[in-house]
Design an enzyme around this catalytic site. Structure first.
Site, PDB file in Angstrom:
ATOM      1  N   THR A  21      38.525  84.660  57.396  1.00 57.40           N
ATOM      2  CA  THR A  21      39.286  85.852  57.790  1.00 57.40           C
ATOM      3  C   THR A  21      39.648  85.867  59.265  1.00 57.40           C
ATOM      4  O   THR A  21      40.724  86.315  59.644  1.00 57.40           O
ATOM      5  CB  THR A  21      38.461  87.121  57.452  1.00 57.40           C
ATOM      6  OG1 THR A  21      38.306  87.168  56.043  1.00 57.40           O
ATOM      7  CG2 THR A  21      39.154  88.381  57.912  1.00 57.40           C
ATOM      8  N   SER A  67      35.647  80.382  50.206  1.00 54.14           N
ATOM      9  CA  SER A  67      35.341  80.247  48.771  1.00 54.14           C
ATOM     10  C   SER A  67      35.609  78.809  48.325  1.00 54.14           C
ATOM     11  O   SER A  67      35.093  78.369  47.297  1.00 54.14           O
ATOM     12  CB  SER A  67      36.217  81.183  47.940  1.00 54.14           C
ATOM     13  OG  SER A  67      36.163  82.461  48.476  1.00 54.14           O
ATOM     14  N   THR A 174      21.682  85.958  54.597  1.00 60.67           N
ATOM     15  CA  THR A 174      22.387  86.352  53.381  1.00 60.67           C
ATOM     16  C   THR A 174      23.505  87.301  53.774  1.00 60.67           C
ATOM     17  O   THR A 174      23.327  88.115  54.688  1.00 60.67           O
ATOM     18  CB  THR A 174      21.414  87.115  52.439  1.00 60.67           C
ATOM     19  OG1 THR A 174      20.384  86.211  52.055  1.00 60.67           O
ATOM     20  CG2 THR A 174      22.091  87.643  51.194  1.00 60.67           C
ATOM     21  N   ARG A 254      16.019  83.073  39.497  1.00 62.04           N
ATOM     22  CA  ARG A 254      15.816  84.350  40.214  1.00 62.04           C
ATOM     23  C   ARG A 254      15.025  85.286  39.302  1.00 62.04           C
ATOM     24  O   ARG A 254      15.530  85.805  38.313  1.00 62.04           O
ATOM     25  CB  ARG A 254      17.166  84.948  40.612  1.00 62.04           C
ATOM     26  CG  ARG A 254      17.954  84.019  41.532  1.00 62.04           C
ATOM     27  CD  ARG A 254      19.306  84.584  41.916  1.00 62.04           C
ATOM     28  NE  ARG A 254      19.183  85.736  42.795  1.00 62.04           N
ATOM     29  CZ  ARG A 254      19.626  86.957  42.503  1.00 62.04           C
ATOM     30  NH1 ARG A 254      20.244  87.191  41.376  1.00 62.04           N
ATOM     31  NH2 ARG A 254      19.465  87.944  43.349  1.00 62.04           N
ATOM     32  N   GLN A 286      14.450  88.091  42.853  1.00 66.57           N
ATOM     33  CA  GLN A 286      15.735  88.791  42.938  1.00 66.57           C
ATOM     34  C   GLN A 286      15.730  89.851  44.043  1.00 66.57           C
ATOM     35  O   GLN A 286      16.788  90.349  44.417  1.00 66.57           O
ATOM     36  CB  GLN A 286      16.037  89.499  41.612  1.00 66.57           C
ATOM     37  CG  GLN A 286      16.285  88.552  40.475  1.00 66.57           C
ATOM     38  CD  GLN A 286      16.485  89.263  39.148  1.00 66.57           C
ATOM     39  OE1 GLN A 286      16.825  90.438  39.079  1.00 66.57           O
ATOM     40  NE2 GLN A 286      16.264  88.528  38.076  1.00 66.57           N
TER      41      GLN A 286
HETATM   42  N1  ASP Z   1      37.416  85.252  51.946  1.00 66.22           N
HETATM   43  C1  ASP Z   1      37.067  85.094  53.346  1.00 66.22           C
HETATM   44  C2  ASP Z   1      36.358  83.760  53.502  1.00 66.22           C
HETATM   45  O1  ASP Z   1      35.179  83.690  53.213  1.00 66.22           O
HETATM   46  C3  ASP Z   1      36.212  86.226  53.793  1.00 66.22           C
HETATM   47  C4  ASP Z   1      35.821  86.200  55.257  1.00 66.22           C
HETATM   48  O2  ASP Z   1      36.084  85.299  55.997  1.00 66.22           O
HETATM   49  O3  ASP Z   1      35.219  87.194  55.688  1.00 66.22           O
HETATM   50  O4  ASP Z   1      36.964  82.790  53.882  1.00 66.22           O
END
Ligand code: ASP
Length: 350
Positions: A21, A67, A174, A254, A286
């Protein structure tokens, strides 16, 4: 300890821009955020010109949403750090927040005997937006990566996440919030530094590597692992399909509370069959905080008996990447199980 002890004289830092982001902008057609290149990021950060640190940049082409991070990308980051290890005093990795804790955990194992800071950061709002958290996160991460004490030692010679004013151990972190500026936390470990007006380091909790040993980069990870969560009503056939996958070598389970599972005979039997085939089954809780204590209740005694190893207070990110790392290095499941029970780089409290 405060800023006086953190010598911020000019050091050389390598900034690795992977995406996320922090460097995103809106696609005019779809309205969705998409990663843009480093020039866009820097154009929105006039403060960059005033940094005391000498910064070189390496960017992923094209930058990615985190992702899409992969084992190949982790190996690429390890290679970049290993190649520049002698030339740079520290490393900052700009990374999307979604999988940042996985990457931080993976790198902590792949960069064995790390003696320099590797700080991952990113932001919740793109750097071009008015209320962005990206500027503060990026500028402070560069300062932390170049913070050395008067003896010429780095203040934080480990893989960390810096976010929302907190410096956290990477393999304890986390993502706790999808939209708050304090996106990360370490529920089972104290913060390594609070960045307020001054840096408040907690040296007692920071790793102390052996500076006489070289850093050893590792590139291979074995992805044949699975994470599965127990829940009331879990079905035997579905669990069987997962646990009997022939490629499977490691399972992060978990469990409930301090490491408990339903006392149904089929659960114990399926897990025992897996461990007998040489699969490593690691029991983590968990709960966001706390430690697994197998044998505390009858509901976990049966797991210990089935050959399952405790993941202690591991995060899921740390347990899964540690398994990938160990499976790539060792073929023998007993060695893997022993090392899962060994604190390699601050990832568990035994
Ligand atoms: N979807 C974005 C990523 O992980 C979210 C972020 O950067 O906050 O690349």
């Amino acid at each position: 300890m405060n800023n006086d002890n953190a010598n911020l004289r000019q050091h050389k830092v390598l900034l690795i821009y992977t995406g996320g982001t922090i460097g995103m902008g809106r696609n005019p057609q779809t309205g969705a955020l998409e990663p843009l290149n480093f020039e866009h990021l820097i154009a929105n950060l006039p403060e960059y010109a005033y940094l005391k640190t000498d910064v070189d940049v390496y960017q992923f082409t094209p930058p990615i949403d985190s992702s899409d991070i992969s084992l190949r990308r982790w190996a690429q980051i390890v290679r970049i750090i290993a190649d520049g290890y002698d030339r740079y005093d520290g490393f900052v990795i700009l990374h999307g927040t979604d999988t940042m804790a996985y990457t931080a955990s993976a790198l902590s194992f792949m960069l064995e005997n790390l003696t320099k800071p590797v700080i991952l950061t990113g932001s919740q709002l793109p750097i071009g937006q008015l209320r962005t958290d990206g500027k503060e996160n990026l500028v402070t991460s560069i300062e932390l990566a170049s913070a050395y004490n008067d003896n010429g030692r780095p203040m934080v010679p480990e893989v960390c996440i810096f976010f929302g004013g907190r410096l956290l151990r990477g393999n304890r972190s986390t993502k706790e919030s999808a939209d708050g500026f304090n996106a990360f936390n370490t529920f089972n470990y104290p913060h390594l530094c609070e960045a307020g007006v001054e840096f408040q380091f907690n040296p007692h909790f920071i790793l102390k590597p052996d500076y006489s040993r070289p850093m050893i980069p590792h590139y291979a990870m074995d992805p044949n692992v699975v994470v599965f969560s127990l829940f009331p009503g879990i079905q035997q056939n579905i669990v069987r399909h997962v646990l009997e996958a022939p490629e499977l070598r490691g399972i992060v389970m978990r469990s409930f509370g301090s490491g408990n599972a339903p006392q149904k005979p089929w659960i114990r039997q399926l897990l025992m069959d897996a461990t007998k085939r040489g699969v490593t089954v690691v029991n983590i809780t968990q709960c966001v905080a706390g430690n697994v204590k197998m044998g505390r209740y009858e509901a976990s005694y049966q797991l210990k008996d089935a050959g399952i190893v405790s993941g202690y207070d591991s995060t899921v990110e740390s347990a899964v990447t540690k398994l990938m790392f160990l499976q790539a290095r060792y073929s023998d499941c007993h060695t893997i199980r022993n090392l899962m029970n060994t604190n390699l780089c601050g990832e568990i409290t035994k």
